[in-house]
Design a protein around this motif. Structure first.
Motif, PDB file in Angstrom:
ATOM      1  N   PRO B 154     109.281  62.195  76.650  1.00  0.00           N
ATOM      2  CA  PRO B 154     111.003  62.930  76.264  1.00  0.00           C
ATOM      3  C   PRO B 154     110.698  64.164  75.005  1.00  0.00           C
ATOM      4  O   PRO B 154     110.407  64.162  74.438  1.00  0.00           O
ATOM      5  CB  PRO B 154     111.946  62.021  75.597  1.00  0.00           C
ATOM      6  N   ASN B 155     111.797  65.294  75.176  1.00  0.00           N
ATOM      7  CA  ASN B 155     112.022  66.391  74.281  1.00  0.00           C
ATOM      8  C   ASN B 155     113.392  66.818  74.460  1.00  0.00           C
ATOM      9  O   ASN B 155     113.517  67.137  75.798  1.00  0.00           O
ATOM     10  CB  ASN B 155     110.993  67.102  75.224  1.00  0.00           C
ATOM     11  N   PRO B 156     114.008  66.289  73.807  1.00  0.00           N
ATOM     12  CA  PRO B 156     113.808  65.706  72.137  1.00  0.00           C
ATOM     13  C   PRO B 156     113.574  64.497  72.323  1.00  0.00           C
ATOM     14  O   PRO B 156     113.684  63.325  73.273  1.00  0.00           O
ATOM     15  CB  PRO B 156     114.812  65.317  70.669  1.00  0.00           C
ATOM     16  N   ASN B 157     112.033  63.619  71.336  1.00  0.00           N
ATOM     17  CA  ASN B 157     111.572  62.057  71.959  1.00  0.00           C
ATOM     18  C   ASN B 157     112.590  61.009  71.561  1.00  0.00           C
ATOM     19  O   ASN B 157     113.958  61.267  71.354  1.00  0.00           O
ATOM     20  CB  ASN B 157     110.225  61.524  71.364  1.00  0.00           C
ATOM     21  N   ALA B 158     112.182  60.130  72.228  1.00  0.00           N
ATOM     22  CA  ALA B 158     113.804  58.903  71.912  1.00  0.00           C
ATOM     23  C   ALA B 158     112.453  57.589  71.721  1.00  0.00           C
ATOM     24  O   ALA B 158     111.735  58.050  72.312  1.00  0.00           O
ATOM     25  CB  ALA B 158     113.873  58.591  73.423  1.00  0.00           C
ATOM     26  N   ILE B 169     105.259  73.271  73.955  1.00  0.00           N
ATOM     27  CA  ILE B 169     104.354  72.483  75.511  1.00  0.00           C
ATOM     28  C   ILE B 169     104.348  73.334  76.298  1.00  0.00           C
ATOM     29  O   ILE B 169     102.980  72.935  77.264  1.00  0.00           O
ATOM     30  CB  ILE B 169     106.251  72.535  76.411  1.00  0.00           C
ATOM     31  N   GLU B 170     104.481  74.693  76.049  1.00  0.00           N
ATOM     32  CA  GLU B 170     103.871  75.418  76.383  1.00  0.00           C
ATOM     33  C   GLU B 170     102.415  75.304  76.654  1.00  0.00           C
ATOM     34  O   GLU B 170     101.483  75.604  77.399  1.00  0.00           O
ATOM     35  CB  GLU B 170     103.910  77.042  76.811  1.00  0.00           C
ATOM     36  N   ARG B 171     101.436  75.282  75.069  1.00  0.00           N
ATOM     37  CA  ARG B 171     100.470  75.342  74.528  1.00  0.00           C
ATOM     38  C   ARG B 171      99.772  73.605  75.362  1.00  0.00           C
ATOM     39  O   ARG B 171      98.636  74.159  75.934  1.00  0.00           O
ATOM     40  CB  ARG B 171      99.993  75.158  72.960  1.00  0.00           C
ATOM     41  N   LEU B 172     100.744  73.059  75.877  1.00  0.00           N
ATOM     42  CA  LEU B 172     100.209  71.550  76.613  1.00  0.00           C
ATOM     43  C   LEU B 172      99.830  72.294  77.513  1.00  0.00           C
ATOM     44  O   LEU B 172      98.690  71.871  78.608  1.00  0.00           O
ATOM     45  CB  LEU B 172     101.280  70.902  75.824  1.00  0.00           C
ATOM     46  N   LEU B 173     100.780  72.726  78.652  1.00  0.00           N
ATOM     47  CA  LEU B 173     100.828  73.129  79.906  1.00  0.00           C
ATOM     48  C   LEU B 173      99.108  73.881  79.778  1.00  0.00           C
ATOM     49  O   LEU B 173      98.415  73.586  81.052  1.00  0.00           O
ATOM     50  CB  LEU B 173     101.962  73.657  80.286  1.00  0.00           C
ATOM     51  N   LYS B 174      99.097  75.142  79.289  1.00  0.00           N
ATOM     52  CA  LYS B 174      98.411  75.768  79.498  1.00  0.00           C
ATOM     53  C   LYS B 174      96.299  74.844  79.220  1.00  0.00           C
ATOM     54  O   LYS B 174      95.588  75.579  79.922  1.00  0.00           O
ATOM     55  CB  LYS B 174      97.943  76.684  78.654  1.00  0.00           C
ATOM     56  N   SER B 194     114.903  73.616  76.244  1.00  0.00           N
ATOM     57  CA  SER B 194     114.584  73.754  77.529  1.00  0.00           C
ATOM     58  C   SER B 194     113.226  73.822  78.358  1.00  0.00           C
ATOM     59  O   SER B 194     113.016  75.044  77.709  1.00  0.00           O
ATOM     60  CB  SER B 194     115.359  73.625  78.737  1.00  0.00           C
ATOM     61  N   ALA B 195     112.349  73.331  78.745  1.00  0.00           N
ATOM     62  CA  ALA B 195     110.860  74.192  79.743  1.00  0.00           C
ATOM     63  C   ALA B 195     111.498  74.070  81.220  1.00  0.00           C
ATOM     64  O   ALA B 195     110.351  74.743  81.420  1.00  0.00           O
ATOM     65  CB  ALA B 195     109.775  72.387  79.449  1.00  0.00           C
ATOM     66  N   LEU B 196     112.407  74.017  82.269  1.00  0.00           N
ATOM     67  CA  LEU B 196     113.030  74.880  82.901  1.00  0.00           C
ATOM     68  C   LEU B 196     112.387  76.471  82.852  1.00  0.00           C
ATOM     69  O   LEU B 196     111.994  76.134  83.932  1.00  0.00           O
ATOM     70  CB  LEU B 196     114.416  74.938  83.213  1.00  0.00           C
ATOM     71  N   GLY B 197     112.523  77.127  82.024  1.00  0.00           N
ATOM     72  CA  GLY B 197     111.620  78.109  81.933  1.00  0.00           C
ATOM     73  C   GLY B 197     110.187  78.140  82.762  1.00  0.00           C
ATOM     74  O   GLY B 197     109.581  79.642  83.071  1.00  0.00           O
ATOM     75  N   LEU B 198     109.421  77.137  82.063  1.00  0.00           N
ATOM     76  CA  LEU B 198     107.751  76.781  82.645  1.00  0.00           C
ATOM     77  C   LEU B 198     107.888  76.984  83.977  1.00  0.00           C
ATOM     78  O   LEU B 198     107.028  76.902  84.492  1.00  0.00           O
ATOM     79  CB  LEU B 198     107.484  76.137  81.970  1.00  0.00           C
TER      80      LEU B 198
END
Lengths: 359, 359
Positions: B154-158, B169-174, B194-198
């Motif tokens: 989750p982001n933010p984490n729960a 997050i983008e570093r992880l996806l790369k 939000s990561a929706l832009g990725l």
């Protein structure tokens, strides 16, 4: 097809529901909806739910709904702890397949039946074996008395509408005590005997119902199943590992009001049954034969014209019925949902025009 | 325990949601609901659904809802065929686990995270491995760059509320292109990027949202996830093998109206964020330390008093917060949902009284 898919996804053949057309003014006799809307008391209860309290989660266990369902069936001695509810009876059945029907021996169901059953087996990797209906499209109990990992069939059966007498179901339960027997009573209220009275005698029996048909709430998505508390516990474990809150505040309030308005329920069912009897007579006059129906639909074929052709011709005249290409021996049948008397008249007129032209 | 259960049922440890008390007049700060009800436009739309049309099934594909969701996120270039909807984001996640996260290599998620993740793994027999948060309760991206069958957090984490910056997050996806990465953004609207832009850059990214939190509709059960059409297809296959009609007519109409009322959404989120900042300051004055929060809750512990004791004492004063006994290193924290300013004041007063007495 994608490298990212889990293995199971590649093998799935999803269920195809009847068309939900986005055009207005069609005579929609294809998905066994009730021609009469829900009880006015349901509408009142639902309006009251459109409130600030929507910000809060619903009861995860739907306790009040379960207690009202138990009370509705109290003549059969049903208690709340014997009731499991879900987001439509399709969700209930999905949980039943995963929780109670996956064993080493194959699950048994009729070769002509609700076509979602083999789909669930695909989703949960459950071995199954179909059992042929006889030439009158009847379930033959003796054919199910073989080692099995579970038995499921609708009563009345779908898409045939043919009811199985309660004595036969009890005979099956007496002969089959080592696996779960699920009687899917989605259409039972239109003239078929319910097996709910057997619940307290047979701990391996589950009987499932829906509010989508006789209680006119297909748009609300509520179904339930009733059985021994041990079976219900398995379902709760799966449900609580899948979705804590499957029943939203509207579904709960609407279902409670619908179960409580018994008078409206009987009145609606009786109207549908009366229309069905008239329609069967009219169809016979037009050269159809119809299987005996204990449901809110009939399964009928014409002596001369093909089911596929009739379905297409009716569609051109704005009337939708359901047609199944497979298996072969039902491909000449139409499954016709019972609408209002006015809708029956439109159907009969349209068929009359089509048959005069084509024969 | 029963001979009738499928094997998997014996092994399940179901999820336990926060308490939904049946008593009135409690200050309920335990399940991250929004203190503000849904938009008045949502209420109007819902009232209109309480009608005769409930006898008809809803759209099995929820096309209009998907299109409105896509439009809401059109700044990120999202289209309808990238949207999947479900009966709450818990159902959406269940389908995600089954459809996309079951592979030979283990699924990765944080050791402290949404406690439903290991439950889904149990339900679908998915191998998983937890990855420890660092001492500041932060996700360390480098720890996820190992062979895996999928990644979810989750982001933010729960239940920590700690946000992870988008660059991470983008570093992880790369670094991770061979398995699905799910960012569960249930709480993103309260101040997390939000990561929706990725989505349109990374075909293995799924971003899931809920209408239960920022859109004040926990009682309605609607969630969605957004990703590449190939991922959405896998989810549709599973959904259509599970339940054709998961979104009832109210859920659809209410969700559409909620997504469309952007002004109300921002106004509500901003009020919650403002209350959160005030509450954090007050808690610090009382001797608490709080983790940085990008959510509608805060995760805080007192320097001297145990979390379990404070939770019990608050309950006696009619205030419910959530406390997790496990894992050990969060057992002194309280997870406090942000309510109204008035509810914050009641909480602070109660804590003040409890701490004066006990220390």
């Amino acid at each position: 097809m994608s490298q990212f898919w889990s293995d199971i996804v590649h093998k799935l053949t999803p269920y195809t529901p009847g068309e939900q057309p986005k055009l207005a003014n069609l005579v929609k006799l294809n998905t066994n909806e009730n021609p009469y809307g829900p009880s006015p008391k349901v509408i009142t209860a639902l309006k009251a739910e459109a409130a600030d309290t929507l910000r809060l989660y619903p009861d995860p266990n739907s306790d009040m709904l379960k207690s009202v369902i138990a009370k509705t069936h109290s003549a059969y001695g049903i208690h709340s702890n014997q009731v499991f509810v879900g987001n439509g009876s399709d969700e209930v059945l999905a949980h039943v397949f995963q929780a109670l029907l996956k064993h080493d021996l194959p699950l048994l169901f009729p070769d002509i039946s609700y076509s979602f059953y083999p789909v669930y087996c695909g989703l949960y990797d459950i071995e199954f074996q179909t059992v042929a209906l006889n030439s009158q499209f009847e379930i033959q109990i003796d054919d199910y008395v073989v080692p099995n990992g579970g038995i499921i069939f609708p009563n009345p059966n779908a898409p045939t509408g043919v009811p199985l007498p309660l004595v036969d179901i009890e005979r099956l339960l007496k002969a089959n005590t080592q696996s779960v027997v699920v009687i899917d009573e989605a259409y039972v209220d239109f003239g078929t005997e319910s097996a709910l009275g057997l619940i307290n005698t047979y701990p391996n029996l589950l009987v499932s119902h829906t509010l989508s048909k006789a209680r006119s709430l297909a748009g609300l998505r509520v179904g339930y199943t009733i059985g021994h508390p041990d079976l219900i516990e398995a379902l709760m474990r799966v449900k609580d590992s899948f979705n804590s809150y499957p029943i939203d505040r509207f579904a709960s309030a609407g279902a409670i009001a619908a179960m409580q308005d018994i008078d409206y329920f009987y009145e609606t069912c009786n109207k549908v049954i009366a229309t069905r009897e008239l329609l069967v007579r009219d169809l016979i006059d037009l050269g159809f034969s119809a299987l005996p129906s204990g449901a809110n639909f009939i399964f009928a074929k014409h002596s001369k014209q093909k089911g596929e052709v009739l379905t297409a011709q009716l569609r051109k005249q704005g009337i939708i019925v359901r047609h199944f290409k497979k298996p072969e021996r039902i491909s000449d049948y139409l499954r016709i949902t019972i609408g209002t008397n006015e809708e029956s008249a439109l159907l009969v007129d349209a068929l009359h025009r089509i048959l005069i032209k084509s024969i």
